[in-house]
Scaffold this motif. Structure first.
Motif, PDB file in Angstrom:
ATOM      1  N   PRO A   1       0.812  -1.224   0.000  1.00 42.70           N
ATOM      2  CA  PRO A   1       0.000   0.000   0.000  1.00 42.70           C
ATOM      3  C   PRO A   1       0.842   1.270   0.000  1.00 42.70           C
ATOM      4  O   PRO A   1       0.372   2.308  -0.447  1.00 42.70           O
ATOM      5  N   ASP A   2       2.088   1.206   0.463  1.00 43.10           N
ATOM      6  CA  ASP A   2       2.910   2.415   0.519  1.00 43.10           C
ATOM      7  C   ASP A   2       3.749   2.628  -0.734  1.00 43.10           C
ATOM      8  O   ASP A   2       4.534   3.557  -0.796  1.00 43.10           O
ATOM      9  N   LEU A   3       3.577   1.788  -1.766  1.00 39.64           N
ATOM     10  CA  LEU A   3       4.358   1.911  -2.997  1.00 39.64           C
ATOM     11  C   LEU A   3       3.803   3.052  -3.843  1.00 39.64           C
ATOM     12  O   LEU A   3       2.612   3.092  -4.143  1.00 39.64           O
ATOM     13  N   ASP A   4       4.672   3.963  -4.235  1.00 40.48           N
ATOM     14  CA  ASP A   4       4.292   5.085  -5.094  1.00 40.48           C
ATOM     15  C   ASP A   4       4.710   4.722  -6.525  1.00 40.48           C
ATOM     16  O   ASP A   4       5.882   4.832  -6.889  1.00 40.48           O
ATOM     17  N   VAL A   5       3.758   4.274  -7.312  1.00 42.12           N
ATOM     18  CA  VAL A   5       4.040   3.797  -8.670  1.00 42.12           C
ATOM     19  C   VAL A   5       4.529   4.948  -9.547  1.00 42.12           C
ATOM     20  O   VAL A   5       5.422   4.766 -10.381  1.00 42.12           O
ATOM     21  N   SER A   6       3.989   6.126  -9.380  1.00 45.13           N
ATOM     22  CA  SER A   6       4.432   7.259 -10.214  1.00 45.13           C
ATOM     23  C   SER A   6       5.899   7.591  -9.922  1.00 45.13           C
ATOM     24  O   SER A   6       6.665   7.890 -10.841  1.00 45.13           O
ATOM     25  N   LEU A   7       6.310   7.513  -8.654  1.00 49.67           N
ATOM     26  CA  LEU A   7       7.712   7.727  -8.300  1.00 49.67           C
ATOM     27  C   LEU A   7       8.585   6.643  -8.923  1.00 49.67           C
ATOM     28  O   LEU A   7       9.666   6.917  -9.437  1.00 49.67           O
ATOM     29  N   TRP A   8       8.105   5.427  -8.876  1.00 52.92           N
ATOM     30  CA  TRP A   8       8.834   4.293  -9.465  1.00 52.92           C
ATOM     31  C   TRP A   8       9.016   4.519 -10.967  1.00 52.92           C
ATOM     32  O   TRP A   8      10.095   4.338 -11.512  1.00 52.92           O
ATOM     33  N   ASN A   9       7.938   4.908 -11.664  1.00 55.67           N
ATOM     34  CA  ASN A   9       8.005   5.155 -13.109  1.00 55.67           C
ATOM     35  C   ASN A   9       8.960   6.301 -13.436  1.00 55.67           C
ATOM     36  O   ASN A   9       9.684   6.242 -14.433  1.00 55.67           O
ATOM     37  N   LYS A  10       8.965   7.357 -12.601  1.00 53.85           N
ATOM     38  CA  LYS A  10       9.906   8.460 -12.824  1.00 53.85           C
ATOM     39  C   LYS A  10      11.339   7.966 -12.699  1.00 53.85           C
ATOM     40  O   LYS A  10      12.212   8.354 -13.475  1.00 53.85           O
ATOM     41  N   GLY A  11      11.595   7.096 -11.719  1.00 54.01           N
ATOM     42  CA  GLY A  11      12.938   6.524 -11.557  1.00 54.01           C
ATOM     43  C   GLY A  11      13.371   5.723 -12.772  1.00 54.01           C
ATOM     44  O   GLY A  11      14.510   5.795 -13.217  1.00 54.01           O
ATOM     45  N   ILE A  12      12.453   4.961 -13.323  1.00 50.93           N
ATOM     46  CA  ILE A  12      12.762   4.165 -14.522  1.00 50.93           C
ATOM     47  C   ILE A  12      13.042   5.089 -15.705  1.00 50.93           C
ATOM     48  O   ILE A  12      13.980   4.865 -16.473  1.00 50.93           O
ATOM     49  N   GLU A  13      12.245   6.145 -15.859  1.00 50.66           N
ATOM     50  CA  GLU A  13      12.471   7.106 -16.941  1.00 50.66           C
ATOM     51  C   GLU A  13      13.834   7.785 -16.808  1.00 50.66           C
ATOM     52  O   GLU A  13      14.551   7.950 -17.798  1.00 50.66           O
ATOM     53  N   GLU A  14      14.179   8.183 -15.594  1.00 52.19           N
ATOM     54  CA  GLU A  14      15.489   8.807 -15.348  1.00 52.19           C
ATOM     55  C   GLU A  14      16.624   7.842 -15.705  1.00 52.19           C
ATOM     56  O   GLU A  14      17.621   8.227 -16.293  1.00 52.19           O
ATOM     57  N   ARG A  15      16.442   6.572 -15.349  1.00 56.30           N
ATOM     58  CA  ARG A  15      17.482   5.573 -15.634  1.00 56.30           C
ATOM     59  C   ARG A  15      17.632   5.365 -17.147  1.00 56.30           C
ATOM     60  O   ARG A  15      18.747   5.176 -17.645  1.00 56.30           O
ATOM     61  N   LYS A  16      16.536   5.416 -17.890  1.00 56.83           N
ATOM     62  CA  LYS A  16      16.591   5.258 -19.342  1.00 56.83           C
ATOM     63  C   LYS A  16      17.317   6.451 -19.984  1.00 56.83           C
ATOM     64  O   LYS A  16      18.012   6.282 -20.979  1.00 56.83           O
ATOM     65  N   ARG A  17      17.126   7.634 -19.439  1.00 57.87           N
ATOM     66  CA  ARG A  17      17.780   8.826 -19.995  1.00 57.87           C
ATOM     67  C   ARG A  17      19.299   8.802 -19.793  1.00 57.87           C
ATOM     68  O   ARG A  17      20.043   9.347 -20.596  1.00 57.87           O
ATOM     69  N   VAL A  18      19.761   8.161 -18.743  1.00 56.34           N
ATOM     70  CA  VAL A  18      21.196   8.153 -18.431  1.00 56.34           C
ATOM     71  C   VAL A  18      21.933   7.182 -19.275  1.00 56.34           C
ATOM     72  O   VAL A  18      21.938   6.621 -20.167  1.00 56.34           O
TER      73      VAL A  18
END
Length: 190
Positions: free
Chosen positions: A173-190
């Motif tokens: 219940p405490d998982l923030d999926v939008s934060l997780w997706n932002k992290g994945i997007e940032e990792r793809k950009r690097v």
């Protein structure tokens, strides 16, 4: 000699005993090749196969039927050469047409084609049901075991899209999926 004459035997006989072949096709995957000759007719059928599972089931089913060809009298043990793409063949000779009712032979072949379609559809549904049942029972287990890697094994490469699927299997219940997706997007950009 009263041997059936058709295209495979053209080198033994003459072209005069063969009539023009006819192909009846619903679509590219379903068709019937009718090869008439003076004293026989060969019907070759391509059964509908839309995916790999249907191809495997069709091959197994037709092989099963052709091994029992003597029980069907007009069914051939081998279809037209596989390069032409037909799955099963019937050979109706003049002897068959003299000793059997012609309309009953036609009814048998039509019913056979309908039953093969029904049987293959039923086998595919049964196979999918069994696969779904196995997958559901595996996923319904209380705790899935986490495999341990031996110390000498190389470090596995982890696909981030698979990690989110593994995390979502367990309620969080405490998982923030939008934060997780932002992290994945940032990792793809690097």
């Amino acid at each position: 000699m009263n041997a059936p004459q058709y295209a495979d035997r053209i080198h033994r006989g003459s072209k005069e005993v063969l009539l023009n072949p006819l192909t009846i096709s619903r679509n590219e995957n379903e068709r019937v090749l009718i090869e008439p000759s003076v004293n026989s007719i060969r019907l070759s059928i391509r059964i509908k196969q839309s995916d790999e599972i249907e191809r495997i089931l069709c091959h197994k089913f037709t092989r099963f039927m052709m091994q029992r060809a003597e029980n069907f009298i007009v069914l051939r043990r081998k279809p037209v050469p596989h390069s032409k793409g037909y799955d099963i063949s019937f050979l109706i000779t003049n002897t068959h047409s003299e000793t059997m009712l012609k309309h009953k032979i036609v009814d048998f072949i039509i019913q056979f084609m309908e039953e093969v379609d029904k049987e293959l559809s039923g086998m595919k549904l049964n196979l999918n049901w069994r696969a779904r049942t196995v997958a559901e029972s595996y996923l319904a287990a209380e705790e899935l075991p986490i495999p341990t890697l031996p110390t000498y094994a190389p470090t596995p490469s982890i696909d981030p899209t698979l990690v989110i699927r593994a995390v979502l299997v367990v309620p969080a219940p405490d998982l923030d999926v939008s934060l997780w997706n932002k992290g994945i997007e940032e990792r793809k950009r690097v």
